[in-house]
Design an enzyme around this catalytic site. Structure first.
Site, PDB file in Angstrom:
ATOM      1  N   GLU A  41      20.554  41.051  45.077  1.00 47.15           N
ATOM      2  CA  GLU A  41      22.035  41.098  45.105  1.00 47.15           C
ATOM      3  C   GLU A  41      22.589  39.728  45.498  1.00 47.15           C
ATOM      4  OE1 GLU A  41      23.791  43.418  43.776  1.00 47.15           O
ATOM      5  OE2 GLU A  41      21.962  44.557  43.434  1.00 47.15           O
ATOM      6  N   TRP A  90      22.725  37.935  42.444  1.00 45.86           N
ATOM      7  CA  TRP A  90      23.907  38.192  41.597  1.00 45.86           C
ATOM      8  C   TRP A  90      25.079  37.302  42.017  1.00 45.86           C
ATOM      9  CZ3 TRP A  90      24.836  40.330  37.042  1.00 45.86           C
ATOM     10  CH2 TRP A  90      23.894  41.226  36.527  1.00 45.86           C
ATOM     11  N   TRP A  94      44.288  45.985  23.466  1.00 45.18           N
ATOM     12  CA  TRP A  94      44.668  46.413  24.817  1.00 45.18           C
ATOM     13  C   TRP A  94      46.010  47.125  24.776  1.00 45.18           C
ATOM     14  CZ3 TRP A  94      40.681  46.034  27.866  1.00 45.18           C
ATOM     15  CH2 TRP A  94      39.757  44.987  27.730  1.00 45.18           C
ATOM     16  N   ASN A 133      30.898  48.692  45.967  1.00 45.38           N
ATOM     17  CA  ASN A 133      30.564  48.162  44.638  1.00 45.38           C
ATOM     18  C   ASN A 133      30.535  49.236  43.551  1.00 45.38           C
ATOM     19  OD1 ASN A 133      29.580  46.034  42.804  1.00 45.38           O
ATOM     20  ND2 ASN A 133      27.746  47.323  42.770  1.00 45.38           N
ATOM     21  N   TRP A 172      41.463  43.444  31.318  1.00 43.68           N
ATOM     22  CA  TRP A 172      40.722  43.177  32.562  1.00 43.68           C
ATOM     23  C   TRP A 172      41.418  42.143  33.438  1.00 43.68           C
ATOM     24  CZ3 TRP A 172      38.749  38.229  33.234  1.00 43.68           C
ATOM     25  CH2 TRP A 172      38.486  37.462  32.096  1.00 43.68           C
ATOM     26  N   TRP A 189      34.496  41.432  36.419  1.00 48.10           N
ATOM     27  CA  TRP A 189      35.478  42.069  35.523  1.00 48.10           C
ATOM     28  C   TRP A 189      35.048  41.925  34.068  1.00 48.10           C
ATOM     29  CZ3 TRP A 189      38.812  45.806  36.079  1.00 48.10           C
ATOM     30  CH2 TRP A 189      39.248  46.116  37.363  1.00 48.10           C
TER      31      TRP A 189
HETATM   32  P1  FAD Z   1      25.789  44.218  49.458  1.00 47.43           P
HETATM   33  O1  FAD Z   1      25.344  45.318  48.582  1.00 47.43           O
HETATM   34  O2  FAD Z   1      25.423  44.281  50.875  1.00 47.43           O
HETATM   35  O3  FAD Z   1      25.254  42.870  48.802  1.00 47.43           O
HETATM   36  C1  FAD Z   1      25.002  41.678  49.563  1.00 47.43           C
HETATM   37  C2  FAD Z   1      25.775  40.512  48.968  1.00 47.43           C
HETATM   38  O4  FAD Z   1      25.340  40.261  47.637  1.00 47.43           O
HETATM   39  C3  FAD Z   1      27.259  40.759  48.863  1.00 47.43           C
HETATM   40  O5  FAD Z   1      27.911  40.488  50.085  1.00 47.43           O
HETATM   41  C4  FAD Z   1      27.653  39.794  47.757  1.00 47.43           C
HETATM   42  O6  FAD Z   1      27.819  38.477  48.234  1.00 47.43           O
HETATM   43  C5  FAD Z   1      26.440  39.830  46.845  1.00 47.43           C
HETATM   44  N1  FAD Z   1      26.636  40.785  45.750  1.00 47.43           N
HETATM   45  C6  FAD Z   1      26.319  42.095  45.730  1.00 47.43           C
HETATM   46  N2  FAD Z   1      26.600  42.644  44.519  1.00 47.43           N
HETATM   47  C7  FAD Z   1      27.140  41.649  43.773  1.00 47.43           C
HETATM   48  C8  FAD Z   1      27.638  41.561  42.444  1.00 47.43           C
HETATM   49  N3  FAD Z   1      27.623  42.609  41.612  1.00 47.43           N
HETATM   50  N4  FAD Z   1      28.129  40.387  41.995  1.00 47.43           N
HETATM   51  C9  FAD Z   1      28.138  39.295  42.800  1.00 47.43           C
HETATM   52  N5  FAD Z   1      27.660  39.305  44.074  1.00 47.43           N
HETATM   53  C10 FAD Z   1      27.171  40.457  44.557  1.00 47.43           C
HETATM   54  N6  FAD Z   1      32.118  40.425  45.060  1.00 47.43           N
HETATM   55  C11 FAD Z   1      32.709  39.454  45.780  1.00 47.43           C
HETATM   56  O7  FAD Z   1      32.097  38.908  46.707  1.00 47.43           O
HETATM   57  N7  FAD Z   1      33.989  39.057  45.489  1.00 47.43           N
HETATM   58  C12 FAD Z   1      34.719  39.617  44.491  1.00 47.43           C
HETATM   59  O8  FAD Z   1      35.861  39.219  44.257  1.00 47.43           O
HETATM   60  C13 FAD Z   1      34.127  40.673  43.754  1.00 47.43           C
HETATM   61  N8  FAD Z   1      34.826  41.299  42.773  1.00 47.43           N
HETATM   62  C14 FAD Z   1      34.233  42.329  42.079  1.00 47.43           C
HETATM   63  C15 FAD Z   1      34.952  42.960  41.064  1.00 47.43           C
HETATM   64  C16 FAD Z   1      34.381  44.011  40.340  1.00 47.43           C
HETATM   65  C17 FAD Z   1      35.163  44.680  39.225  1.00 47.43           C
HETATM   66  C18 FAD Z   1      33.075  44.434  40.641  1.00 47.43           C
HETATM   67  C19 FAD Z   1      32.435  45.545  39.879  1.00 47.43           C
HETATM   68  C20 FAD Z   1      32.338  43.790  41.627  1.00 47.43           C
HETATM   69  C21 FAD Z   1      32.897  42.733  42.358  1.00 47.43           C
HETATM   70  N9  FAD Z   1      32.188  42.066  43.375  1.00 47.43           N
HETATM   71  C22 FAD Z   1      32.783  41.056  44.075  1.00 47.43           C
HETATM   72  C23 FAD Z   1      30.751  42.336  43.584  1.00 47.43           C
HETATM   73  C24 FAD Z   1      30.406  43.414  44.625  1.00 47.43           C
HETATM   74  O9  FAD Z   1      31.177  44.557  44.418  1.00 47.43           O
HETATM   75  C25 FAD Z   1      30.606  42.945  46.062  1.00 47.43           C
HETATM   76  O10 FAD Z   1      29.995  41.697  46.260  1.00 47.43           O
HETATM   77  C26 FAD Z   1      29.986  43.945  47.043  1.00 47.43           C
HETATM   78  O11 FAD Z   1      30.570  45.207  46.870  1.00 47.43           O
HETATM   79  C27 FAD Z   1      30.210  43.476  48.461  1.00 47.43           C
HETATM   80  O12 FAD Z   1      29.785  44.448  49.378  1.00 47.43           O
HETATM   81  P2  FAD Z   1      28.550  44.166  50.323  1.00 47.43           P
HETATM   82  O13 FAD Z   1      28.719  42.829  50.992  1.00 47.43           O
HETATM   83  O14 FAD Z   1      28.393  45.337  51.205  1.00 47.43           O
HETATM   84  O15 FAD Z   1      27.378  44.076  49.280  1.00 47.43           O
END
Ligand code: FAD
Length: 486
Positions: free
Chosen positions: A279, A282, A310, A345, A363, A386
């Site tokens: 993650e 990602w 759209w 997420n 989007w 997005w």
């Molecule tokens: P955890 O599951 O604990 O993951 C650890 C870290 O990994 C996160 O803190 C984050 O830095 C990174 N991470 C995890 N999943 C993703 C992912 N899919 N993409 C990129 N990094 C990821 N994340 C943001 O940080 N900022 C945003 O503006 C953002 N916008 C999003 C918009 C949409 C439509 C979607 C579907 C996802 C988005 N995310 C965004 C990704 C993800 O949802 C969040 O990073 C995550 O929910 C953060 O929660 P956590 O720290 O508990 O994640």
């Protein structure tokens, strides 16, 4: 002021690295002599990507925390860094500056211009990597082009390289030039919202380096062991919630990486560890895409989506934003976002799919709302995600994958705990109907105190019909492409 002391001092420009541990620019500067720590709220360069409301709230708290860590020495300004920094260097008589690199396109342009200006003034500039595990320009395919798909990017491109930099400690001694310059002060930035919508949000978070460290330790000691199984469940606290701390750089990805790697886990939890590290991968990949495709926040990665039909429907958009669509999983997610500045997420994917597929709204509209309301709003992750949801992205979910918010709810919030938390007006419903109140018999609704259209909205769209319409709109796109190709 002693000229020799100031000439050996370094101006450290804090940006998305609001911490003193594992801060390569600060560490470097402190080893040279005194440090002038500066934060500038840039009012010139971000354009439409100026921080939104929730981010500004977070930034305010985070700057207070950083200033405390620096014993009150942080000097805060607002304006154009291209004017302010040369002036500060000249006023203080400082000949060296350092910063950690940032990766948004406007930041890259601005920092490049600043480097040229200050070098012309005979100032040494030292830039460092404090925000990413791997520099985006270093990870390329064999043919020298960037990866577009996550798995080969991460597994082949990143994991076969040298391991990420090991985190640095805080500087052993940090002597600041606090008397050299007077700042404008944090309050002059007016980052705090004028409308009092944030108290609920404030209870959830502790912005700043200490809060970030506490959250990381708590996650690694208590939740990492069930991360893989739990990470898709919004009804339980199974993820780290580190995203805003990582965005503002109160914690480096290197710290998160090594604390996770070194956590003493049993062999049955190795998958949890790998899953969490990927993650973080990602997050890297999103920054990587933004670096190599700087128009990612605006342009469809796959051009065929430029022709997508759209809809324009401001009432539907408003219902989505307010969490009044009549679809419980969507409404719970949008209300979580409004109340806490965060959304799980899995739920981000559900509400995103609902917006771009069931409602067929662009989007960009979802991206903009998230930008304003998320405390972790991040240009790279938000834009890449997005586009992923819309199907238009680099390594995107196929357009025909339309999340069904009812079955998603039944699977990932099986007892309706998450829905009941944010839509308490549905609490009386039996589990069977919590994700689809419109299917409940009239008697059940009456016994549960739910009056559809009054205490809770009727669904604004029929999920089956809108799904079909989205698929047809996508098929039209495909047909057009194939007729053009032939
Ligand atoms: P955890 O599951 O604990 O993951 C650890 C870290 O990994 C996160 O803190 C984050 O830095 C990174 N991470 C995890 N999943 C993703 C992912 N899919 N993409 C990129 N990094 C990821 N994340 C943001 O940080 N900022 C945003 O503006 C953002 N916008 C999003 C918009 C949409 C439509 C979607 C579907 C996802 C988005 N995310 C965004 C990704 C993800 O949802 C969040 O990073 C995550 O929910 C953060 O929660 P956590 O720290 O508990 O994640």
């Amino acid at each position: 002021m002693n000229r020799i002391v100031t000439e050996q001092a370094t101006l450290v420009w804090f940006r998305q690295d609001l911490r003193i541990q594992d801060n390569p620019a600060l560490y470097y500067a402190a080893a040279q002599g005194k440090v002038l720590p500066v934060y500038i709220f840039d009012t010139k360069h971000p354009g439409q990507w100026q921080q939104g409301g929730a981010s500004r709230w977070w930034l305010h708290q985070s700057l207070i925390a950083l200033n405390e860590r620096l014993n009150g020495a942080l000097r805060i300004f607002q304006g154009d860094p291209l004017d302010l920094i040369p002036a500060l260097l000249q006023t203080a008589g400082i000949k060296r500056m350092a910063w950690n690199r940032c990766y948004q396109p406007w930041q890259i342009r601005r920092d490049g211009a600043l480097e040229v200006t200050v070098k012309d003034l005979d100032i040494e500039v030292h830039t460092h990597n404090g925000s990413l595990l791997w520099e985006p320009w270093e990870v390329l395919k064999k043919d020298g082009t960037p990866y577009k798909v996550f798995t080969p990017y991460f597994r082949k491109g990143c994991m076969t390289r040298e391991a990420p930099r090991f985190p640095l400690p805080a500087p052993q001694s940090l002597q600041t030039l606090s008397h050299a310059i007077k700042g404008e002060g944090l309050d002059s930035l007016a980052l705090m919202p004028t409308v009092n919508w944030y108290p609920d949000m404030a209870c959830q978070w502790q912005p700043g380096e200490e809060g970030a460290g506490d959250r990381l330790s708590e996650f690694v000691t208590q939740r990492l062991v069930q991360y893989k199984r739990g990470r898709d469940r919004p009804d339980i606290q199974a993820t780290s919630r580190l995203s805003p701390h990582l965005h503002f750089g109160e914690l480096s990805p290197n710290q998160a990486w090594y604390v996770t790697q070194n956590a003493p886990l049993s062999s049955s939890s190795e998958d949890d560890r790998d899953c969490f590290l990927s993650e973080l991968g990602w997050r890297e990949f999103s920054h990587y895409l933004l670096y190599h495709w700087p128009t990612l926040p605006r342009d469809n990665f796959q051009e065929k989506f430029d022709r997508f039909a759209w809809r324009h429907a401001s009432e539907d958009l408003e219902a989505w934003q307010r969490g009044t669509t009549g679809i419980p999983m969507v409404d719970a997610g949008m209300r979580e976002l409004w109340q806490t500045g965060y959304m799980h997420n899995r739920v981000r994917m559900i509400v995103g799919s609902f917006l771009v597929k069931n409602l067929r709204l662009h989007w960009h509209l979802g991206q903009a709302w998230f930008w304003d309301t998320l405390v972790d709003a991040d240009l790279a992750s938000n834009s890449a995600s997005w586009q992923w949801i819309a199907g238009s992205g680099a390594d995107a979910a196929p357009y025909f994958r339309i999340f069904n918010p009812v079955t998603q709810g039944q699977r990932f919030d099986p007892d309706g705990v998450y829905v009941k938390r944010f839509c308490p007006e549905l609490s009386g419903l039996p589990d069977k109907y919590i994700h689809c109140p419109w299917m409940a018999p009239a008697l059940v609704l009456a016994q549960s105190g739910v009056v559809l259209g009054s205490t809770y909205p009727q669904p604004i769209v029929d999920l089956k019909v809108s799904r079909q319409q989205a698929l047809s709109a996508f098929a039209a796109l495909k047909n057009h492409s194939s007729s053009v190709a032939h």
